[in-house]
Design an enzyme around this catalytic site. Structure first.
Site, PDB file in Angstrom:
ATOM      1  N   THR A 125      -7.998  50.957  63.974  1.00 38.73           N
ATOM      2  CA  THR A 125      -8.863  50.217  64.656  1.00 38.73           C
ATOM      3  C   THR A 125      -8.341  49.934  66.348  1.00 38.73           C
ATOM      4  O   THR A 125      -9.297  49.889  67.375  1.00 38.73           O
ATOM      5  CB  THR A 125      -8.774  48.575  64.658  1.00 38.73           C
ATOM      6  OG1 THR A 125      -9.452  48.585  62.726  1.00 38.73           O
ATOM      7  CG2 THR A 125      -9.774  47.971  64.871  1.00 38.73           C
TER       8      THR A 125
ATOM      9  N   ASP B 112       0.044  51.057  58.959  1.00 39.52           N
ATOM     10  CA  ASP B 112       0.579  50.617  59.260  1.00 39.52           C
ATOM     11  C   ASP B 112       1.876  50.849  58.802  1.00 39.52           C
ATOM     12  O   ASP B 112       3.673  51.496  58.536  1.00 39.52           O
ATOM     13  CB  ASP B 112       1.145  49.251  59.017  1.00 39.52           C
ATOM     14  CG  ASP B 112       1.088  48.359  58.047  1.00 39.52           C
ATOM     15  OD1 ASP B 112      -0.263  48.940  57.070  1.00 39.52           O
ATOM     16  OD2 ASP B 112       1.482  47.811  56.901  1.00 39.52           O
TER      17      ASP B 112
END
Length: 134
Positions: free
Chosen positions: A36, A60
């Site tokens: 995003t 991540d």
């Protein structure tokens, strides 16, 4: 250099503004980001960014794996220390990996700007200091 970009939801706009301001510098490097964040930056700047999964889906962790494999040279992680939710990227694991692998990391706008200016000056080419070319 290979630069990774991550931002908590409440800091995504700050990351976008940072990337707009420093797009000239960032455009000369290989960029990757969580999904995003990368999409927002690309839409606002046109920068070429390799996008991993979104943070809540493991993006991540994908960046963390790249750090562990010595494939990231700099991390800019705009984090919200007061208000990150359960779907936000885990800060402690990424920061630990950066410490283990000596990766410069910024977690707020002040350190991000300091690192981007050091990058522009050539001060972050530490691999040449550690392993000078003969």
């Amino acid at each position: 250099m290979n630069i990774a970009l991550i931002a908590h939801d409440s800091k995504k706009e700050l990351m976008v503004q940072f990337c707009i301001a420093y797009s000239g510098i960032l455009s000369r490097h290989n960029l990757c980001a969580t999904g995003t964040t990368g999409r927002f930056i690309t839409e606002a700047t046109g920068l070429n960014i390799f996008k991993f999964l979104s943070g809540s889906q493991g993006g991540d962790q994908q960046i963390g794996a790249r750090i562990a494999c010595n494939e990231i040279d700099l991390l800019i992680f705009m984090r919200d220390p007061n208000n990150h939710g359960k779907n936000e990227p885990d800060v402690s694991n990424i920061l630990r990996l950066c410490d283990v692998h000596n990766i410069p990391v910024a977690t707020n706008i002040a350190t991000a700007e300091a690192l981007i200016h050091a990058l522009e000056r050539g001060d972050l080419d530490w691999r040449n200091i550690v392993n000078p070319k003969k």
